[in-house]
Design an enzyme around this catalytic site. Sequence first.
Site, PDB file in Angstrom:
ATOM      1  N   GLY B 151      39.249  41.831  45.830  1.00 23.86           N
ATOM      2  CA  GLY B 151      40.288  41.056  45.163  1.00 23.86           C
ATOM      3  C   GLY B 151      40.763  41.752  43.911  1.00 23.86           C
ATOM      4  N   CYS B 152      40.264  41.274  42.767  1.00 19.18           N
ATOM      5  CA  CYS B 152      40.779  41.768  41.494  1.00 19.18           C
ATOM      6  C   CYS B 152      40.361  43.206  41.227  1.00 19.18           C
ATOM      7  CB  CYS B 152      40.346  40.826  40.374  1.00 19.18           C
ATOM      8  SG  CYS B 152      41.080  39.169  40.602  1.00 19.18           S
TER       9      CYS B 152
END
Lengths: 209, 209, 209, 209
Positions: B151-152
């Site tokens: 994700g991030c």
Amino acid sequence: MTVDPDKRTFESQGFGHSLDWELPAALLIIDFVRGFTKPDVFGGFNTRSAALNTIAVLDRFRQLAWPVAFTRIVYANDSSDANIFSQKVPSVLSLTEDNPDSHVIDELKPLDGELVVCKTAPSAFFGTSLLTFLTQKGIKTIAIAGATTSGCVRASVVDAMSFGFKPIVITDCVGDRVESAHVSSLRDMGMKYADLATSQDFFERLHHS
Amino acid sequence: MTVDPDKRTFESQGFGHSLDWELPAALLIIDFVRGFTKPDVFGGFNTRSAALNTIAVLDRFRQLAWPVAFTRIVYANDSSDANIFSQKVPSVLSLTEDNPDSHVIDELKPLDGELVVCKTAPSAFFGTSLLTFLTQKGIKTIAIAGATTSGCVRASVVDAMSFGFKPIVITDCVGDRVESAHVSSLRDMGMKYADLATSQDFFERLHHS
Amino acid sequence: MTVDPDKRTFESQGFGHSLDWELPAALLIIDFVRGFTKPDVFGGFNTRSAALNTIAVLDRFRQLAWPVAFTRIVYANDSSDANIFSQKVPSVLSLTEDNPDSHVIDELKPLDGELVVCKTAPSAFFGTSLLTFLTQKGIKTIAIAGATTSGCVRASVVDAMSFGFKPIVITDCVGDRVESAHVSSLRDMGMKYADLATSQDFFERLHHS
Amino acid sequence: MTVDPDKRTFESQGFGHSLDWELPAALLIIDFVRGFTKPDVFGGFNTRSAALNTIAVLDRFRQLAWPVAFTRIVYANDSSDANIFSQKVPSVLSLTEDNPDSHVIDELKPLDGELVVCKTAPSAFFGTSLLTFLTQKGIKTIAIAGATTSGCVRASVVDAMSFGFKPIVITDCVGDRVESAHVSSLRDMGMKYADLATSQDFFERLHHS
């Protein structure tokens, strides 16, 4: 599709809700250039079929007179714009303006008034005028086709979403050179960043909304 | 590690070269906040252990007096900054300034002079002052720890690379809520965007370069 | 120069401090294309002389083998990238690749390895790969020449500063089509965003730092 | 207003056309914080009156339920986000969260659902979530109030225009610490980047469009 236990983890934490699709919508076709449809250059697995599946979607957007944008990876002849991406993947420097492999395939040839941006990074938004093209038209939803699913498509989806657009990944119109990367990125995008829809479902759902 | 046939596809097309690591380097710690180390909030699989593995790396950067930056996901109390990400994952709107789950874990508590940016998008660079912090210092290489890998972390790696920084993903210091996403994103990043190194290898290689 | 009472207002509030110039430095030459050196196209006042004054600065950067970047305003032949700027100033749409007025003047012709970015907005950073070019090299200070002082130079200076670079406006190498705009933008930039230096002072100060 | 010979130069080259105002529109109020309305802090000339003129515009946007966004300059308590702007103007580092001078004036106090972004650079878009807030709503036109005309207002107008939004500078609602900077930036913006309108004209024209 069999049940994916990982999906349950995502869903128990609140991931994977659907977006409300709002018009106006634009079509973004990412890197469907010759080199990305050839398995011996930058293509493979389903990149060629995904590109051909995109023909009908493009036709429909043109009939509707909805905005269409294309991206190409193009480096300068003198490699003055070589970057970290080209350190990891030196072969991308071969994609110069003069290299036919850097040009959009004939079947999807851009028409006058359709935006074509050249880029040297994965995201269609990075260092291009794509954002301005979309913002000016008040675009809210972006249908996304292109290659590769785990590369430039995914990076563009993350940026589209971050910039405030609703990305709809057209699942039969995105392709990758390896299946595992295609599958895992589709799952990740559907959970966190975008809605997934086949090209048929995309138009059906738009028709009813 | 067994041989991955997909890796051969990547490598035959020129992917997966190594970066030359250049100083100065900075450490970026992404979303190691309480909520991302708890399996019942936004954590799971190896997010807790990855966060704890980061303690030693952070200590070392502090001893070297090299720049350190942290990110947190923080939405406004009135959700005035709700976005497409929070449409896909409505539970992220709970990460307000007042919610202890939005704060960096005590074990990694930021010190004065270390940058802490709040964000509402996956990338550590999106809508934050991180880029300016790094550019001002002439940073060339970024060691990356944090959650989640797919994700991030991945979104930040793509941006770091696009912005001209060399991302080194510290493999024992990045975590995800599900193993499959962790593994496939590590592979993709190593092929296309970043070098991968364990925290031990990272410092050994820096020592000899 | 006579005392400017407005400067006192700025200075009493803490404006106008000097930057510490740090190497490495790059040279950014903004829109010194044919059309911007012709008074009947987009030039006027001192744009031609400023462009000619830049020759010596460019030579010096080349001798030092320091990075050089150029910008040009270039719109697509089909105006698919028309934007708000071209609504305010429709004549800029004439600056296509085929229009000789969009090309850098012969006296400053870019060499291989020097970056040339095309843009459709005032700032040299907007929608271009300039930032990545600079970041990769760890550039800390940017010497800025080009046209127009109150337009693309000023917009680029604001972005350069925001992105963490120290802009030095080379006062005899920036030009505008009207003197009043040139003078007021130089003042504003010197107070808030950049250091001002003649080309002679620039190299003298660098020599002693 | 007397005829400005410089304006003729601009107009003969095709500058200064009007934008077609399209809905939806948003209101952007830039840095109307306490410190920018006080002549002994960062205000002066007409910043206080411009801020007070904005009350009626804000009321009207609220009645229409159109989006409103505010900016504030806020640096970290530990100055970890000090930047080139704060090198030119060290006094801005005093604008921390705890400093009442960094807060929007009571007369314009933001309501729930209105976006308030904190920034450390001139442009309202730089390192903030403003762009995403506007894009998500399909905003096409931005009415701009704030301080200072030649500083953060102008930088935000350039970015707004570059990002594809039509900026309308509300002339009685923008203020500067010195009159000369105010006047020359209004002229430049009207020629190149934005339409200029008094608050009365703004609503009359919107009413008839």
